[in-house]
Design a protein around this motif. Structure first.
Motif, PDB file in Angstrom:
ATOM      1  N   THR A  98       0.815  -1.264   0.042  1.00 64.16           N
ATOM      2  CA  THR A  98       0.143  -0.125   0.012  1.00 64.16           C
ATOM      3  C   THR A  98       1.027   1.230  -0.184  1.00 64.16           C
ATOM      4  O   THR A  98       0.317   2.475  -0.342  1.00 64.16           O
ATOM      5  CB  THR A  98      -0.818  -0.048   1.159  1.00 64.16           C
ATOM      6  N   GLY A  99       2.114   1.249   0.347  1.00 61.83           N
ATOM      7  CA  GLY A  99       3.025   2.260   0.392  1.00 61.83           C
ATOM      8  C   GLY A  99       2.632   3.225   1.828  1.00 61.83           C
ATOM      9  O   GLY A  99       3.354   4.159   2.002  1.00 61.83           O
ATOM     10  N   VAL A 100       1.769   2.503   2.934  1.00 57.15           N
ATOM     11  CA  VAL A 100       1.621   3.181   4.128  1.00 57.15           C
ATOM     12  C   VAL A 100       2.804   3.145   4.823  1.00 57.15           C
ATOM     13  O   VAL A 100       3.447   2.049   4.956  1.00 57.15           O
ATOM     14  CB  VAL A 100       0.335   2.750   4.801  1.00 57.15           C
ATOM     15  N   LEU A 101       3.365   4.357   5.380  1.00 54.16           N
ATOM     16  CA  LEU A 101       4.233   4.385   6.267  1.00 54.16           C
ATOM     17  C   LEU A 101       3.850   4.318   7.826  1.00 54.16           C
ATOM     18  O   LEU A 101       2.881   4.951   8.057  1.00 54.16           O
ATOM     19  CB  LEU A 101       5.456   5.469   6.236  1.00 54.16           C
ATOM     20  N   SER A 102       4.684   3.991   8.588  1.00 53.77           N
ATOM     21  CA  SER A 102       4.526   3.831  10.096  1.00 53.77           C
ATOM     22  C   SER A 102       5.543   4.003  11.022  1.00 53.77           C
ATOM     23  O   SER A 102       6.795   3.912  10.565  1.00 53.77           O
ATOM     24  CB  SER A 102       3.963   2.611  10.612  1.00 53.77           C
ATOM     25  N   ALA A 103       5.441   4.628  12.334  1.00 57.67           N
ATOM     26  CA  ALA A 103       6.606   5.032  13.110  1.00 57.67           C
ATOM     27  C   ALA A 103       6.065   4.951  14.358  1.00 57.67           C
ATOM     28  O   ALA A 103       5.052   5.264  14.808  1.00 57.67           O
ATOM     29  CB  ALA A 103       7.122   6.482  12.646  1.00 57.67           C
ATOM     30  N   ALA A 104       7.106   4.846  15.530  1.00 59.60           N
ATOM     31  CA  ALA A 104       6.738   4.867  16.837  1.00 59.60           C
ATOM     32  C   ALA A 104       8.129   4.886  17.471  1.00 59.60           C
ATOM     33  O   ALA A 104       9.321   4.636  17.019  1.00 59.60           O
ATOM     34  CB  ALA A 104       6.391   3.294  17.445  1.00 59.60           C
ATOM     35  N   ALA A 105       8.052   5.525  18.609  1.00 55.53           N
ATOM     36  CA  ALA A 105       9.264   5.827  19.590  1.00 55.53           C
ATOM     37  C   ALA A 105       8.844   5.649  21.229  1.00 55.53           C
ATOM     38  O   ALA A 105       7.915   5.661  21.505  1.00 55.53           O
ATOM     39  CB  ALA A 105       9.730   7.160  19.261  1.00 55.53           C
ATOM     40  N   ASN A 106      10.022   5.277  21.588  1.00 55.58           N
ATOM     41  CA  ASN A 106      10.032   4.920  23.114  1.00 55.58           C
ATOM     42  C   ASN A 106       9.506   6.146  24.010  1.00 55.58           C
ATOM     43  O   ASN A 106      10.157   7.111  24.018  1.00 55.58           O
ATOM     44  CB  ASN A 106      11.304   4.396  23.533  1.00 55.58           C
ATOM     45  N   PRO A 107       8.574   5.735  24.848  1.00 55.00           N
ATOM     46  CA  PRO A 107       8.249   7.089  26.017  1.00 55.00           C
ATOM     47  C   PRO A 107       9.331   6.891  27.128  1.00 55.00           C
ATOM     48  O   PRO A 107       9.294   8.018  27.979  1.00 55.00           O
ATOM     49  CB  PRO A 107       6.768   6.524  26.277  1.00 55.00           C
ATOM     50  N   ARG A 108       9.855   5.725  27.228  1.00 54.47           N
ATOM     51  CA  ARG A 108      10.862   5.882  28.383  1.00 54.47           C
ATOM     52  C   ARG A 108      11.973   7.050  28.510  1.00 54.47           C
ATOM     53  O   ARG A 108      12.722   6.959  27.489  1.00 54.47           O
ATOM     54  CB  ARG A 108      11.616   4.176  28.610  1.00 54.47           C
ATOM     55  N   GLY A 109      11.995   7.558  29.464  1.00 54.43           N
ATOM     56  CA  GLY A 109      13.109   8.618  29.500  1.00 54.43           C
ATOM     57  C   GLY A 109      12.537   9.958  28.897  1.00 54.43           C
ATOM     58  O   GLY A 109      13.245  11.098  29.068  1.00 54.43           O
ATOM     59  N   MET A 110      11.371   9.828  28.411  1.00 56.46           N
ATOM     60  CA  MET A 110      10.650  10.929  27.749  1.00 56.46           C
ATOM     61  C   MET A 110      11.633  11.880  27.079  1.00 56.46           C
ATOM     62  O   MET A 110      11.676  13.206  27.048  1.00 56.46           O
ATOM     63  CB  MET A 110      10.195  11.876  29.028  1.00 56.46           C
ATOM     64  N   GLN A 111      12.369  11.244  25.982  1.00 54.25           N
ATOM     65  CA  GLN A 111      13.102  12.033  25.129  1.00 54.25           C
ATOM     66  C   GLN A 111      12.575  11.499  23.656  1.00 54.25           C
ATOM     67  O   GLN A 111      12.492  12.265  22.712  1.00 54.25           O
ATOM     68  CB  GLN A 111      14.471  11.769  25.122  1.00 54.25           C
ATOM     69  N   GLY A 112      12.330  10.435  23.340  1.00 54.90           N
ATOM     70  CA  GLY A 112      12.101   9.753  22.197  1.00 54.90           C
ATOM     71  C   GLY A 112      10.969  10.057  21.619  1.00 54.90           C
ATOM     72  O   GLY A 112       9.928  10.231  22.388  1.00 54.90           O
ATOM     73  N   TYR A 113      10.883  10.501  20.097  1.00 56.68           N
ATOM     74  CA  TYR A 113       9.728  10.919  19.436  1.00 56.68           C
ATOM     75  C   TYR A 113       9.669  10.418  17.997  1.00 56.68           C
ATOM     76  O   TYR A 113      10.732  10.411  17.284  1.00 56.68           O
ATOM     77  CB  TYR A 113       9.303  12.366  19.585  1.00 56.68           C
ATOM     78  N   ALA A 114       8.551  10.177  17.413  1.00 56.38           N
ATOM     79  CA  ALA A 114       8.184   9.719  16.166  1.00 56.38           C
ATOM     80  C   ALA A 114       7.491  10.946  15.605  1.00 56.38           C
ATOM     81  O   ALA A 114       6.772  11.474  16.169  1.00 56.38           O
ATOM     82  CB  ALA A 114       7.677   8.559  15.803  1.00 56.38           C
ATOM     83  N   VAL A 115       8.057  11.214  14.367  1.00 54.02           N
ATOM     84  CA  VAL A 115       7.149  12.163  13.699  1.00 54.02           C
ATOM     85  C   VAL A 115       7.019  11.939  12.052  1.00 54.02           C
ATOM     86  O   VAL A 115       7.652  10.950  11.673  1.00 54.02           O
ATOM     87  CB  VAL A 115       7.805  13.678  13.668  1.00 54.02           C
ATOM     88  N   GLY A 116       5.951  12.217  11.432  1.00 50.83           N
ATOM     89  CA  GLY A 116       5.644  11.945  10.008  1.00 50.83           C
ATOM     90  C   GLY A 116       4.283  12.484   9.607  1.00 50.83           C
ATOM     91  O   GLY A 116       3.455  12.666  10.339  1.00 50.83           O
TER      92      GLY A 116
END
Length: 616
Positions: free
Chosen positions: A597-615
């Motif tokens: 489908t060409g659909v893209l996905s992302a996720a990032a860790n909440p531990r430590g409250m620094q990581g983030y996914a954007v898109g």
């Protein structure tokens, strides 16, 4: 499955990293027409600025590249030991281990050249375009995360009494960076501005400018400052002042290289990792020790499931200790073969093993270092926790109760350890990348005053004993723990992921990958965020890779969200279980692409409250 955030989905581009400013900077490059590789380079240089306690330009980075329609390749940004870095030299200094800090622990810096090589070969942007975000944050400031402040405070005395160039940057007027107040690194901003100006003077061609930047790093003003710093007597973890062995010839003679990835097929997946100069193949061995199809695994999250994964990890890590390294011909084909792993799998019983049990691939006799053998005996006698850590000792093994194991933590003795970063990117054309930058932490070496960053300490992972796969050897890479991952389905790249965490990296990634493979989906795609958030674990039942190289036989650390009956059963099986904070194991990032489908996905860790996914 419980999630702290949604799994992001879209069709334009996705970024996941261990700091929100790096993620957003990479996304800005995608929005400006750049591809995944331009974006990753921009995000990586921002990570050098906003997470200096976790990585730096003079550190190292393994990168897995999956160009749309092309072959998956590994780009090695791990520098080698200098020509003068011999076992005999270090032994003549009275050392039994390579120090955890200081110039004796410095390999040839690898990260910068790797990112420039990636930009040259796969990117589309000019050098100035990808560096402008990092220059902006270094010159104008950024609000530091709490861990940066905590790390600086932990090494305050060392900075003020010995590493005074670091004190000038991180303790101006005696005051550490404060969350919520912009912190600046003007020396680093000046370094990149000068580098860009000198590179642009080489001509208008994009590739010519990148090649000029590489020469400046290896032979120009950057190289001169690096070599001068390595020659300065520096207090290290041995309690003595030493000079390093890094020379101008070492810098000029090294460059990043491409390699074929190590791979393993499991239940319809093909997982790609860096070679056995990293710990990456240990992940592949952990897969090889599982039943060949997912349906034969115990119920996900059960005590039997965790037990099987942990015991397999111990066997894989024992083989890592006996066989992996750049100073030997590693029998990787045999280590991943079905007959070998059938025999190894039979060693996993119902009880926890406290032994270090390397195998004999192809009939070869395993050999462990004297220190690893002694560490196992001493740790077994003393209990399951390693000795106290010392300042700047390296990536984390066991964190004090209540600490986040994937972050630099202040140990019970006031010591601190550096850690690592991670970034994944996928773009609308299907280009994908996974990279794990590390080293060159602010607590690894004094800041080079002319440049605004310190040298790394990766040589601490080698042994001062001849004839081992990971012996300190001039011109050879120290075996790194850095281990990005990329997975394919039906020969097509679909998933890029990774985490900081030293020896824990391929433990946390195994748990994440199996959660993706075994558990539910969301909106037609993989439930990446749920798999990141799922309660995780790690064991230290093998020699650690960082000074002081301790091990903890039978140890198992689980997050506090683990079901009490699972913990009880694991203890009944003989595991020495430590129940840590509910959100303390792992800092995973991931991006994915559905080729149908060409659909893209992302996720990032909440531990430590620094990581983030954007898109989007």
């Amino acid at each position: 499955m419980f999630t702290t955030r949604p799994t992001l989905q879209g069709t334009f581009g996705m970024v996941a990293s261990t700091h929100w400013l790096a993620s957003q900077s990479a996304m800005a490059v995608l929005e400006d027409g750049g591809n995944a590789y331009d974006a990753a380079v921009a995000g990586a240089f921002v990570l050098h600025v906003v997470e200096p306690h976790l990585n730096g330009p003079a550190g190292e980075v393994p990168i897995i590249v999956a160009p749309a329609g092309g072959d998956v390749r590994v780009l090695c940004g791990q520098g080698v030991a200098p020509a003068g870095a011999t076992v005999a030299h270090y032994r003549s200094l009275g050392l039994d281990l390579v120090p955890g800090t200081g110039p004796l622990a410095s390999a040839v810096p690898g990260a910068f050249d790797a990112w420039m090589t990636l930009l040259r070969d796969h990117g589309t942007k000019y050098l100035a375009e990808v560096l402008r975000h990092a220059i902006g944050y270094a010159a104008d400031g950024h609000p530091p995360v709490e861990r940066l402040t905590a790390t600086v405070e932990t090494v305050r005395e060392l900075f003020e009494t010995e590493w005074t160039s670091s004190a000038e940057l991180y303790l101006p007027g005696g005051r550490a960076p404060r969350p919520g107040e912009p912190w600046r690194n003007p020396a680093l901003a000046a370094t990149w501005r000068r580098l860009v100006a000198e590179a642009e003077a080489a001509g208008g061609d994009r590739v010519a400018q990148i090649e000029a930047a590489r020469r400046i790093w290896r032979e120009g003003f950057v190289a001169e400052a690096i070599v001068a710093q390595a020659a300065r007597p520096t207090m290290d973890t041995s309690g003595e002042r030493h000079v390093g062995t890094l020379s101008a010839a070492d810098l000029a003679g090294w460059s990043a290289t491409y390699e074929t990835p190590a791979t393993y097929e499991w239940d319809g997946w093909t997982v790609c990792k860096a070679g056995p100069w990293s710990q990456g193949p240990a992940f592949l061995q952990q897969l090889a020790l599982l039943p060949p199809v997912a349906a034969e695994l115990p119920a996900y999250g059960s005590a039997a499931y965790v037990h099987q994964l942990v015991e397999g990890t111990k066997l894989a890590m024992a083989d890592r200790e006996a066989w992996y390294g750049d100073a030997a011909d590693v029998p990787l084909e045999a280590l991943l073969s079905a007959p070998y792993n059938d025999g190894r799998r039979a060693l996993i019983g119902d009880r926890c093993s406290h032994e270090l049990r390397p195998g004999s691939p192809g009939g070869r006799v395993p050999r462990l270092s004297r220190h690893a053998t002694a560490a196992g005996a001493a740790s077994g006698a003393a209990g399951h926790l390693p000795p106290p850590l010392v300042a700047g000792a390296g990536e984390p093994t066991v964190a004090p109760t209540g600490a986040t194991a994937a972050e630099p933590v202040v140990a019970d003795d006031g010591g601190t350890r550096g850690d690592t970063c991670h970034i994944d990117v996928v773009d609308r054309w299907g280009n994908m990348i996974s990279a794990t930058p590390s080293g060159g932490w602010l607590q690894s070496n004094p800041v080079i005053p002319e440049l605004g960053f310190p040298l790394g300490t990766r040589l601490q992972m080698t042994w001062l004993e001849e004839g081992l796969p990971n012996s300190l050897s001039p011109g050879r890479r120290p075996r790194t723990t850095l281990s990005p991952s990329l997975a394919l389905r039906d020969g097509v790249p679909v998933l890029a992921f990774g985490t900081p965490g030293g020896d824990q990296q391929d433990q946390w990634q195994l748990h994440f990958f199996l959660a993706v493979a075994l558990r539910g989906h969301v909106r037609g795609g993989y439930d990446l965020q749920g798999s990141v958030d799922a309660p995780n674990w790690h064991t230290d039942s093998f020699p650690g890779s960082f000074f002081p190289r301790a091990m903890a036989p039978g140890s198992l650390t689980v997050e506090g969200r683990t079901e009490p009956d699972v913990v009880a059963e694991l203890r009944r099986r003989g595991h020495r279980v430590t129940v840590a904070d509910p959100w303390s194991e792992g800092r995973l990032c991931a991006v994915a692409r559905d080729p149908r489908t060409g659909v893209l996905s992302a996720a990032a860790n909440p531990r430590g409250m620094q990581g983030y996914a954007v898109g989007r």
